[in-house]
Design an enzyme around this catalytic site. Sequence first.
Site, PDB file in Angstrom:
ATOM      1  NE  ARG A 216      45.394  35.366  40.494  1.00 43.54           N
ATOM      2  CZ  ARG A 216      44.071  35.403  40.667  1.00 43.54           C
ATOM      3  NH1 ARG A 216      43.265  35.184  39.635  1.00 43.54           N
ATOM      4  NH2 ARG A 216      43.540  35.626  41.848  1.00 43.54           N
ATOM      5  CE  LYS A 313      35.158  33.897  44.461  1.00 48.71           C
ATOM      6  NZ  LYS A 313      35.892  33.596  43.221  1.00 48.71           N
TER       7      LYS A 313
END
Length: 332
Positions: A216, A313
Amino acid sequence: MPRTQADRLDELTARFPFPFTDDTYRYSTNVQPAGVPVPTAQGQWGEAVVDVDVEYRTELAERAAILRRDPSRQAVSPHMRPAAWDAMLTLMRELSAAYPEWFTLDRLGEGYRWRNAVLGDDVDFRYGDDASLPASDPLAYIGSQVQEDIVLLDQREQLYADAGVVTFAADWSFGFDLGMSFLEIHGPVPRIHSERIITRAHDFLMRLQPHQPYRRTNWTLTVGRRLDVSTETYPGWGPERAMVSAVDDELFGALVHLRVEVQHLIRLPDSGAVMFLIRTHMLPLEQIATVEPWRERTASVLAELPDDMADYKGLITYRERAAEWLGTAGPT
């Protein structure tokens, strides 16, 4: 190996795992079988489980320097020693299969001979015998041969991060997470619990079979080409997130990097542990902007990204400027 900075950047761009398949982004398990090439606007990526590129020597030297400063970035719980040997042999086999001109693994009587032509390593070892390795530790040794960070998960009633060598973490700490369960490690990630993403990912990993690797991608933005943005080094890079908003446009495009992790998920055949490989790729926004489909899509993703995800993030303070910078950096 490329001889100039322009050649180096061209190769990194041609192999860059551009992560966005749509103009919006949300967390998902987004797993797919490993080893299948993915074409991009500039080349392709994904042919091999272990990726070796022009940064090979540089990144391994950086890993060695980080481990000298902070040995806590590497640990193997006693019960994970068999998994560490399993991981080392698995990765050597992957390297020799993908890059036979640089790496070879041969049977040698009751042992093995490993040759790394890039680094000049030539090592005879006996599987399971720590003393037969230069590092006296299989995970430490294989960590000196691959650019990937490595986490080994022991499977009990859940998966537990009980071993690894992680020098290029993106705003997390391997030393803090060591011994924690997979579900505990991912507890702070927004949205994944209400949407059951993390429990589906955990269930998927628990069912993972040997010789069927998956992968991924994950992404964020980083100021500067810093591989080590772990929480341990936050005082060195944290203030740069605020500083970068004040620089001029030319410097902004050179400093801010799109950082992409290709994460491989592998059930080790002998120990049954799950090996989690994390390979980090970075390109500055000024290079992303030279590829028109990448420029447009990255600008759209950043502009639409919800605030809670941007905050997690670590790019909430300069996300809007990055989107605007990309939006105006196209052909005139």
